[in-house]
Design an enzyme around this catalytic site. Structure first.
Site, PDB file in Angstrom:
ATOM      1  N   ASP A 188      47.107  29.169  32.359  1.00  0.00           N
ATOM      2  CA  ASP A 188      47.437  28.265  31.271  1.00  0.00           C
ATOM      3  C   ASP A 188      47.160  28.955  29.933  1.00  0.00           C
ATOM      4  O   ASP A 188      46.112  29.590  29.753  1.00  0.00           O
ATOM      5  CB  ASP A 188      46.584  26.997  31.400  1.00  0.00           C
ATOM      6  N   GLU A 217      51.544  31.434  30.696  1.00  0.00           N
ATOM      7  CA  GLU A 217      52.223  31.066  29.460  1.00  0.00           C
ATOM      8  C   GLU A 217      51.886  32.112  28.393  1.00  0.00           C
ATOM      9  O   GLU A 217      50.745  32.211  27.963  1.00  0.00           O
ATOM     10  CB  GLU A 217      51.763  29.693  28.988  1.00  0.00           C
TER      11      GLU A 217
END
Length: 258
Positions: A188, A217
């Site tokens: 994340d 990400e």
């Protein structure tokens, strides 16, 4: 949890919303004379190679003793190396959550399905954490005025470029890979971590199994990185291990718009 909490769930009530509910077989939904497989049987019917599970380490916003009335995706980490108790059938016994997590992974593996774990090392649920209590203001990036950097939008950014947190991240990912046989990790807000740390994690996983997946990400996010740190953003993919993948928002935006 979402797979088994709907009112149409017709599996074992004690497994509703739990690790064991994810792997319970024989559930289905009937409507207008049509019966559809649900839950685990539906996942198997899809023929997928992997499932990506939202965070299932211990997170802070759900009271484990009263979990059915509460919901959170799990992006508020508290204890990174412990399975979340609200997904176990008995949150009061640590052995249960460990055993049931391993049963879940084993059953998925037995059906040819790998497990990708969503990991959120970029911030913690609270700055009143074991990290802050161990060495104040070291494990987090701090602003010049003494406040916590918050590129994550969650009130704090952990400092992966500092040796002790870098080693913690490596050790934690390796622990999940070895102890729970996790097949992949999705990071994340990976752009809040530094390149050296992410490359070190890839190297550590390669020693276990080069087939373990890594992606995350790679958004470019404002944070008070230490001076020499290089963020793991898409723009810096060229200096990252080629087997660390990025979500590509440019492709997404080209297909469907921003």
């Amino acid at each position: 949890r979402d797979l088994t909490m709907d009112e149409t769930w017709n599996g074992s009530e004690e497994n509703r919303g739990k690790f064991l509910g994810l792997i319970e077989e024989g559930t289905s939904y009937s409507s207008n004379g049509i019966t559809t497989k649900t839950g685990f049987d539906y996942i198997k019917e899809l023929g997928v190679n992997y499932v990506h599970l939202n965070p299932f380490y211990d997170f802070g916003s759900v009271n484990e003793a009263n979990s059915d009335a509460q919901f959170n995706w799990g992006y508020d980490p508290k204890n990174y190396n412990v399975p979340e108790g609200s997904y176990s059938t008995n949150p009061y016994d640590g052995n249960v959550r460990i055993n049931e997590t391993k049963q879940m992974v084993q059953s998925l593996h037995d059906n040819g399905i790998g497990v990708i774990m969503d990991v959120v090392y970029n911030h913690t649920y609270s700055t009143n954490s074991v990290f802050q209590k161990t060495v104040p203001d070291y494990y987090y990036r701090m602003n010049p005025d003494g406040s916590f950097s918050s590129g994550s939008g969650c009130g704090n950014d952990t400092a992966s470029e500092r040796e002790m947190y870098r080693q913690y991240m490596i050790d934690s990912v390796v622990y999940w890979a070895k102890e729970y046989h996790i097949d992949g990790f999705r990071f994340d807000l990976m752009g809040l971590h530094d390149v050296e740390t992410m490359n070190a994690i890839r190297e550590a996983l390669d020693e276990i199994d080069p087939d373990i997946i890594m992606y995350g990400e790679g958004w470019s996010m404002a944070s008070t990185f230490d001076a020499d740190a290089v963020p793991s953003s898409q723009a810096n993919a060229k200096v990252m291990n080629e087997r660390i993948a990025h979500f590509n928002d440019q492709i997404r935006d080209g297909i469907k718009g921003s």
